[in-house]
Design an enzyme around this catalytic site. Structure first.
Site, PDB file in Angstrom:
ATOM      1  N   HIS A 467     -24.568 -10.959   6.174  1.00  0.00           N
ATOM      2  CA  HIS A 467     -24.839 -11.320   7.571  1.00  0.00           C
ATOM      3  C   HIS A 467     -24.175 -12.636   7.976  1.00  0.00           C
ATOM      4  O   HIS A 467     -24.221 -13.010   9.144  1.00  0.00           O
ATOM      5  CB  HIS A 467     -26.345 -11.415   7.812  1.00  0.00           C
ATOM      6  CG  HIS A 467     -26.762 -10.987   9.183  1.00  0.00           C
ATOM      7  ND1 HIS A 467     -25.871 -10.809  10.220  1.00  0.00           N
ATOM      8  CD2 HIS A 467     -27.987 -10.682   9.702  1.00  0.00           C
ATOM      9  CE1 HIS A 467     -26.504 -10.440  11.297  1.00  0.00           C
ATOM     10  NE2 HIS A 467     -27.798 -10.342  11.026  1.00  0.00           N
ATOM     11  N   ASP A 471     -21.882  -8.708  11.690  1.00  0.00           N
ATOM     12  CA  ASP A 471     -23.040  -8.532  12.567  1.00  0.00           C
ATOM     13  C   ASP A 471     -23.479  -7.076  12.547  1.00  0.00           C
ATOM     14  O   ASP A 471     -22.762  -6.179  12.095  1.00  0.00           O
ATOM     15  CB  ASP A 471     -22.714  -8.984  13.991  1.00  0.00           C
ATOM     16  CG  ASP A 471     -21.481  -8.291  14.545  1.00  0.00           C
ATOM     17  OD1 ASP A 471     -21.525  -7.057  14.729  1.00  0.00           O
ATOM     18  OD2 ASP A 471     -20.466  -8.982  14.769  1.00  0.00           O
TER      19      ASP A 471
END
Length: 497
Positions: A467, A471
């Protein structure tokens, strides 16, 4: 008489190393050939000495060399001793296999650099050997100029026949010791033989074909007859009865041979091999902030396509599963979303987009979890991917995967559905940034566009991504593209190159 005086002066000048009257010969001395013998005219010794002729001697010293474990690469500093191919007192030649060791990445075979006799083995089986430390002592007559060549050879797909590399005329020749022995017995230079195996490996058939061309003879290869199991006899009446009778699911039970609740002593052992590698890798991996994304895929069309192509692949000697389609679809998706085929440095300051799609496949083996990868998927067909998967699976089942097979991955798929389970939470394998886990295929009811219920072959997929650089929207779009390729396999033809 004057000549004798001159000779005695010569003997004193060289430190009286040679004595004409008395020469003591030790067992370790060897007489030189006639061309090295100092001979003189008999007439000058006729009335002076009883011993008329002599020969010079030389001493041959053998040396004991400590053969050390070379640097295997990939930052490996220690290995586990798995098997010795020699024992003390054995005679070895250059490129003969000495032992097999297990690193935390792969099994490798160590080959000799010297001709000589094994004098000492430094490790027992399952002991830890360290890079730069001695493996064996070899007694050799003389130290020849040895090329700076690797002593480590990756264990191949051939069962317990270790491959060896040798520099011949500027290029590498790949062959097993048995093939090298066959070539040597027939006075054949390996550099003159064209290998037909993987990576131009020279096979036994290549040697025999080369020999046949030289002699004009036809040398048939010995083949072992295949045992064809007899099919069980069927009873048509009983088969019809079984079709009408509803089947009762077989209950899961524990075999009686497994003792339950038997008291014993605790056992403690050190982690080694792939288990030790997992500790290191997962400790690093769980420092990465993961996020997950799950979806389901309708494989009904893919299952039909695979059934049609299965017989074609079998005719080519390749087992075709669903995994080659999953891998190829992932590669096509990575072409559109290259950030998922990337890596970041330790401080996450730089990102490297990988040109090759080296897609790893998690495998459950007797030695633990391994993740070999199929190299350059973006340039290979589904059939070629299936063939490579067969090779990797065969090597994995016999614990013979090499370092090359296990390193260099850029993206990973884990097929947990072969064991069981629908969803998973896969952990990223650093330095990769994404991984997918595939669940088992289930027959479930679904609605079509007309609102009608139909039987669908559903598989769930669970994605995990880094992350810090990926995204959720990117992961979802990639998953949707990958899903569309599998739900409509013909659409993959539009993007194949």
């Amino acid at each position: 008489m004057a000549t004798a005086k001159v000779f005695r002066s010569y003997c004193r000048a060289v430190g009286q190393l040679l004595c004409v009257r008395h020469i003591r010969l030790y067992s370790s001395f060897r007489l030189l050939k006639a061309k090295y013998t100092l001979a003189f005219d008999k007439s000058m010794w006729k009335d002076h000495h009883q011993h008329r002729f002599f020969r010079t001697t030389v001493v041959s010293h053998s040396q004991i060399v400590q053969f050390k474990l070379s640097d295997i690469g990939e930052g490996i500093t220690e290995v586990t001793m798995k098997e010795w191919y020699v024992k003390e007192g054995d005679i070895v030649s250059q490129f003969d296999s000495i032992c097999e060791v297990q690193s935390d990445k792969a099994s490798v075979t160590i080959t000799s650099r010297y001709d000589g006799v094994i004098k000492k083995l430094y490790y027992n089986l399952d002991e830890i050997a360290y890079v730069g430390k001695p493996l064996v002592d070899i007694e050799t007559e003389a130290l020849k100029a040895v090329a700076s060549e690797e002593d480590v050879v990756e264990t191949p797909a051939v069962s317990h026949e270790e491959q060896t590399h040798q520099e011949i005329k500027g290029h590498k020749t790949l062959a097993t010791p048995a093939v090298r022995r066959l070539a040597m017995e027939n006075n054949i230079k390996l550099s003159e033989v064209i290998g037909t195996g993987k990576d131009d490996r020279i096979l036994k058939e290549d040697i025999l074909n080369y020999l046949a061309k030289q002699t004009g003879a036809i040398l048939p290869l010995s083949t072992k007859p295949k045992m064809i199991p007899s099919l069980p006899k069927t009873d048509p009446a009983r088969d019809k009865l079984e079709e009408k009778t509803p089947k009762i699911p077989t209950p899961i039970f524990i075999p009686a041979s497994i003792p339950i609740g038997v008291s014993g002593e605790d056992k403690t052992e050190a982690l080694a091999g792939f288990h030790k590698a997992m500790v290191k890798t997962m400790t690093i991996a769980l420092k990465i902030p993961h996020f997950g994304y799950c979806d389901e895929v309708d494989l009904t069309q893919l299952i039909k396509l695979r059934e049609e192509l299965k017989s074609v692949a079998d005719a080519r000697g390749v087992k075709l599963s669903y995994m080659p389609f999953f891998i190829k679809a992932a590669s096509l998706g990575l072409l559109h979303y290259p950030i998922l085929n990337a890596s970041v440095d330790e401080n996450c300051q730089n990102i490297t987009y990988k040109a090759s799609h080296n897609i790893g496949v998690a495998m459950d083996t007797g030695q633990g979890l391994v993740v070999p990868n199929v190299k350059n998927v973006q340039i290979h067909s589904v059939f070629e991917i299936a063939s490579e998967l067969n090779r990797l699976q065969n090597l994995g089942s016999t614990n013979q995967l090499g370092t090359t097979d296990l390193t260099g991955g850029t993206f990973t798929l884990s097929n947990i559905g072969t064991i069981g389970g629908t969803y998973a939470k896969p952990v990223i394998l650093p330095p990769e940034v994404a991984i997918g886990a595939l669940g088992r295929v289930q027959v479930l009811p679904r609605f079509n566009s007309a609102g009608e219920v139909f039987k669908a072959q559903i598989m769930n997929v669970s994605w995990s991504a880094d992350h810090r650089i990926i995204d959720g929207a990117t992961m979802a779009r990639f998953s949707n593209l990958w899903k569309s390729y599998l739900e409509n396999p013909a659409s993959m033809l539009l993007d194949l190159k």
